[in-house]
Design a protein around this motif. Structure first.
Motif, PDB file in Angstrom:
ATOM      1  N   ILE A  57       6.351  67.320  53.883  1.00 46.59           N
ATOM      2  CA  ILE A  57       6.667  65.894  53.861  1.00 46.59           C
ATOM      3  C   ILE A  57       6.083  65.311  55.133  1.00 46.59           C
ATOM      4  O   ILE A  57       6.371  65.781  56.241  1.00 46.59           O
ATOM      5  CB  ILE A  57       8.182  65.632  53.797  1.00 46.59           C
ATOM      6  CG1 ILE A  57       8.812  66.348  52.597  1.00 46.59           C
ATOM      7  CG2 ILE A  57       8.451  64.124  53.721  1.00 46.59           C
ATOM      8  CD1 ILE A  57      10.330  66.257  52.547  1.00 46.59           C
ATOM      9  N   ASP A  85       6.107  60.126  53.003  1.00 52.27           N
ATOM     10  CA  ASP A  85       7.405  59.466  53.043  1.00 52.27           C
ATOM     11  C   ASP A  85       7.393  58.414  54.153  1.00 52.27           C
ATOM     12  O   ASP A  85       7.355  58.756  55.340  1.00 52.27           O
ATOM     13  CB  ASP A  85       8.521  60.481  53.271  1.00 52.27           C
ATOM     14  CG  ASP A  85       9.894  59.918  52.956  1.00 52.27           C
ATOM     15  OD1 ASP A  85      10.134  58.729  53.261  1.00 52.27           O
ATOM     16  OD2 ASP A  85      10.726  60.667  52.420  1.00 52.27           O
ATOM     17  N   VAL A  99      16.223  62.703  55.119  1.00 49.37           N
ATOM     18  CA  VAL A  99      15.069  63.171  54.330  1.00 49.37           C
ATOM     19  C   VAL A  99      15.185  64.680  54.102  1.00 49.37           C
ATOM     20  O   VAL A  99      15.007  65.169  52.982  1.00 49.37           O
ATOM     21  CB  VAL A  99      13.744  62.794  55.021  1.00 49.37           C
ATOM     22  CG1 VAL A  99      12.554  63.485  54.350  1.00 49.37           C
ATOM     23  CG2 VAL A  99      13.557  61.279  55.039  1.00 49.37           C
TER      24      VAL A  99
END
Length: 174
Positions: A57, A85, A99
């Motif tokens: 991510i 993200d 997250v």
């Protein structure tokens, strides 16, 4: 009760490579030539250690996307498709933890690519008393571009919060 280490997860946190300072908004700043030259070393270090993320991510800023691309090139066929993200850009550490907490439990090795100050703040927040003392001290003292932390995470992603991950490495591959 002793926890089976095979049940543990791994969290890798990488700060982006050296960025340039052209007259563009901060979000659009690319890597500097040095950043492009050095960023592949982060991927090579992961390969040397046998650390292949199941999920990456990354912040959606240009410099983090570019750093991630260099890492992916080094991981080769074992590289996952990264997830961008926007919440990781200019994020407070609590948002970064959110997250992480959303990651599906079947992910065994998670990699985040992001920015100061949250990368260092995350390290300070997560490092347990069982962490490698030199790694924690080096990370706390100075977190340069391409700084990378590796944590052993004994619990679930959903419960990761503070002082509950064992920092095993802090490296600056170049």
């Amino acid at each position: 009760m002793l926890t089976d280490v095979s049940d543990h997860k791994r969290l890798i946190v990488l700060r982006h490579g050296k960025a340039a300072y052209p007259p563009v908004p901060d979000h659009e700043r690319p890597l500097a030539q040095r950043g492009n030259t050095e960023a592949p070393a982060a991927g090579r270090w992961l390969v040397e250690q046998g650390y292949y993320p199941d999920l990456i991510i990354t912040s959606d800023a240009v410099r983090t996307r570019q750093t991630t691309t260099w890492v992916l090139n080094e991981l080769g066929d074992k590289a996952p498709t990264p997830y961008l993200d926007s919440r990781l850009y200019m994020a407070p550490v609590t948002r970064v933890l959110s997250v992480i907490n959303e990651v599906e439990e079947q992910v065994r090795t998670l990699m985040l690519v992001g920015h100061m100050p949250w990368v260092q703040e995350l390290g300070m927040r997560l490092a347990s008393t069982e962490s490698n003392e030199d790694a924690v001290l080096n990370m706390a003292e100075r977190y340069p571009t391409l700084g990378m932390m590796v944590f052993d995470v004994p619990g679930e992603w959903a419960s990761l919060d503070g002082r509950d991950a064992n920092m095993t490495h802090f490296v600056v591959p170049r």
